[in-house]
Write an enzyme that holds these catalytic residues in place. Structure first.
Site, PDB file in Angstrom:
ATOM      1  N   HIS A  76       3.370 -12.367   5.371  1.00  0.00           N
ATOM      2  CA  HIS A  76       2.847 -11.457   6.389  1.00  0.00           C
ATOM      3  C   HIS A  76       1.507 -11.938   6.922  1.00  0.00           C
ATOM      4  CE1 HIS A  76       0.135  -9.202   3.562  1.00  0.00           C
ATOM      5  NE2 HIS A  76       1.107  -9.349   2.690  1.00  0.00           N
ATOM      6  N   ASP A  78      -0.964 -10.072   8.283  1.00  0.00           N
ATOM      7  CA  ASP A  78      -2.153  -9.213   8.141  1.00  0.00           C
ATOM      8  C   ASP A  78      -2.730  -9.259   6.732  1.00  0.00           C
ATOM      9  OD1 ASP A  78       0.230  -7.837   7.263  1.00  0.00           O
ATOM     10  OD2 ASP A  78      -0.957  -5.994   7.138  1.00  0.00           O
ATOM     11  N   GLU A 145       2.126  -5.471   7.258  1.00  0.00           N
ATOM     12  CA  GLU A 145       2.825  -5.243   5.981  1.00  0.00           C
ATOM     13  C   GLU A 145       2.040  -4.254   5.148  1.00  0.00           C
ATOM     14  OE1 GLU A 145       3.762  -5.744   1.729  1.00  0.00           O
ATOM     15  OE2 GLU A 145       1.856  -6.193   2.685  1.00  0.00           O
TER      16      GLU A 145
END
Ligand SMILES: [Zn+2]
Length: 482
Positions: A76, A78, A145
């Site tokens: 992910h 983020d 996420e």
């Protein structure tokens, strides 16, 4: 001069350092997403970016691997932005100040974003190289996420051809995750009737329960503050003329409540009986949960003569019957994965309004059919008690695959390389693999990663030697031909 310049694997740390210089907290992923898109375009790779900034990059097989089943490399984009109170970095706008401390990379005063920047760095380093043999790669980088897996729920995966997936979002070296729970929220809303009663207003606090995350700490079997409050309410209303005004506790369905509170009207001449009944029940709870909840205590406060709208005896009876009839806690342990909860539920939120009492549960299971059965059972109990049932926020389980070539290959390779059999585990919480397995029929996935500690805190570290070991391992997994 770059801080990580001399670390090995060189390219992995080079991309990782780039990533740490682009602010990329959840919901602020455009820049990091654009960086990945530019990476792909600069190298002539096929790339897609969706409206949430999820990214898919496709990289063809190297010579000799054209007929080997391809892999999905997933992580992910983020990170969780957390910093120390004294830290002046604006994490929405500025890069992080990296440091090497012994075998670890850290960021001064902030989270590092090893979770999950290292996954992106690994994937970019592989796709950047000319000399790493690999089958066709589909790299899938999701957004948000950490806030609720919005990217993984939103992303369109219908164009993906590969079905073997390396999810690189675990932070314990040598542990491979191969299943996760799915779940959702069950609400029950019971209509109540009230009547006016006068007496002494009494407030009861039940505090100091251990609580915790309902996916992780539920296995410990601690007390649920809301249910314990129900027990106290039952005890005092059975033994005295006390009437209930309301009961409430907890604020999130997925947190085991640590405190709960009750309000009563008590006949003035029964205050000492009320106290005795409440304290006797509290003693029983203390004994039952002395190991799990050693700090539990009850505080009873008299608030003077008053009159209030209390639940009628019938409504109180329904409210408590529903509370005690609904299951709570661990329902089944996994038969496939040792020491893992398979199915559980948690009464996270209890509340009383003028016309309703409501209970909200987080339900989880790594077996979709077991989850459906539990939810169906709750629906019957709730409706049998005349309350309103609803189910929301569903997320799918990642079910354990009894046959997994990828898992077998990875366990064999890791054992050969490092002389130690990795631990194969499941997690009783949601991870992105659940959403991927829901969207990609026949997916064979394993989640793993290099050693990190303190993720989501300013103490986050990423082990340098572990990053290298896991990198060497990934290359061996990619090189599998049969
Ligand atoms: Zn993560």
């Amino acid at each position: 001069m770059r801080v990580l310049e001399n670390l090995e694997p060189k390219k992995v740390f080079q991309f990782f350092e780039d990533i740490t210089q682009i602010p990329h907290g959840s919901y602020n992923e455009k820049a990091i997403s654009d960086y990945c898109v530019k990476f792909a375009k600069d190298r002539g790779l096929e790339v897609e970016q969706d409206d949430l900034y999820d990214v898919i990059i496709k990289c063809p097989a190297t010579p000799g691997y054209e007929n080997v089943p391809g892999v999905i490399l997933q992580g992910h984009l983020d990170m969780v932005n957390e910093k120390e109170d004294t830290c002046t970095i604006d994490m929405d706008k500025e890069g992080l100040q990296l440091e090497i401390v012994g075998d670890n990379v850290t960021a001064k005063g902030t989270t590092l974003g090893g979770d999950d920047g290292i996954a992106i760095a690994y994937a970019l380093a592989i796709m950047d190289s000319d000399d790493i043999p690999h089958p066709s790669i589909e790299a899938v980088f999701t957004v948000s996420e950490e806030t609720g897996m919005e990217g993984a729920s939103h992303i369109d995966l219908s164009g993906l051809k590969n079905r073997r997936m390396l999810n690189m979002d675990s932070e314990d070296e040598g542990i491979f995750l191969t299943s996760c729970a799915g779940g959702g929220r069950v609400d029950s809303k019971l209509e109540i009737k009230r009547e006016t009663k006068s007496g002494v207003a009494v407030h009861v606090d039940l505090k100091g329960f251990t609580g915790g995350h309902s996916g992780i700490q539920i296995i410990l079997g601690g007390a649920n503050a809301n249910i314990m409050a129900g027990r106290v309410a039952a005890a005092v209303t059975e033994k005295t003329g006390a009437a209930l005004i309301g009961m409430k506790g907890g604020s999130k369905d997925n947190a085991i409540p640590r405190a709960s509170e009750l309000d009563f009207i008590v006949p003035a001449d029964q205050i000492s009986d009320f106290r005795a009944a409440a304290e006797a029940e509290a003693e029983k709870i203390k004994d039952e949960f002395s190991v799990q909840d050693p700090s539990f205590n009850i505080v009873i406060t008299e608030k003077g003569e008053s009159s209030a709208e209390v639940l009628t005896a019938e409504s109180l009876d329904s409210a408590l019957s529903l509370l005690f009839a609904l299951p709570n806690g661990v329902q089944a342990m996994s038969a496939d994965v040792e020491n893992m909860v398979e199915t559980s539920l948690n009464l996270g939120v209890m509340g009383t309004e003028e016309k309703f009492v409501h209970y909200r549960y987080a339900v989880r299971s790594s077996v979709n059919s077991a989850k459906e059965f539990l939810i169906g059972r709750m629906k019957r109990i709730i409706e049998h008690e005349g309350a309103e049932y609803s189910f929301e926020g569903a997320y799918p389980a990642w079910e354990y695959r009894k046959d997994s070539k990828l898992r077998d290959d990875m366990v064999r390779i890791w054992t050969e390389m490092y002389g130690k059999t990795p631990i194969v585990q499941g997690i009783h919480a949601g991870v992105e693999c659940g959403l991927f397995s829901d969207k990609l029929d026949g997916i064979d996935a394993v989640s793993f990663g290099p050693q990190m500690s303190g993720v989501h805190t300013p103490e986050e570290t990423l082990s340098i030697s572990s990053t290298k070991r896991v990198w060497d391992f990934i290359l061996k997994v990619l090189a599998v031909k049969d």
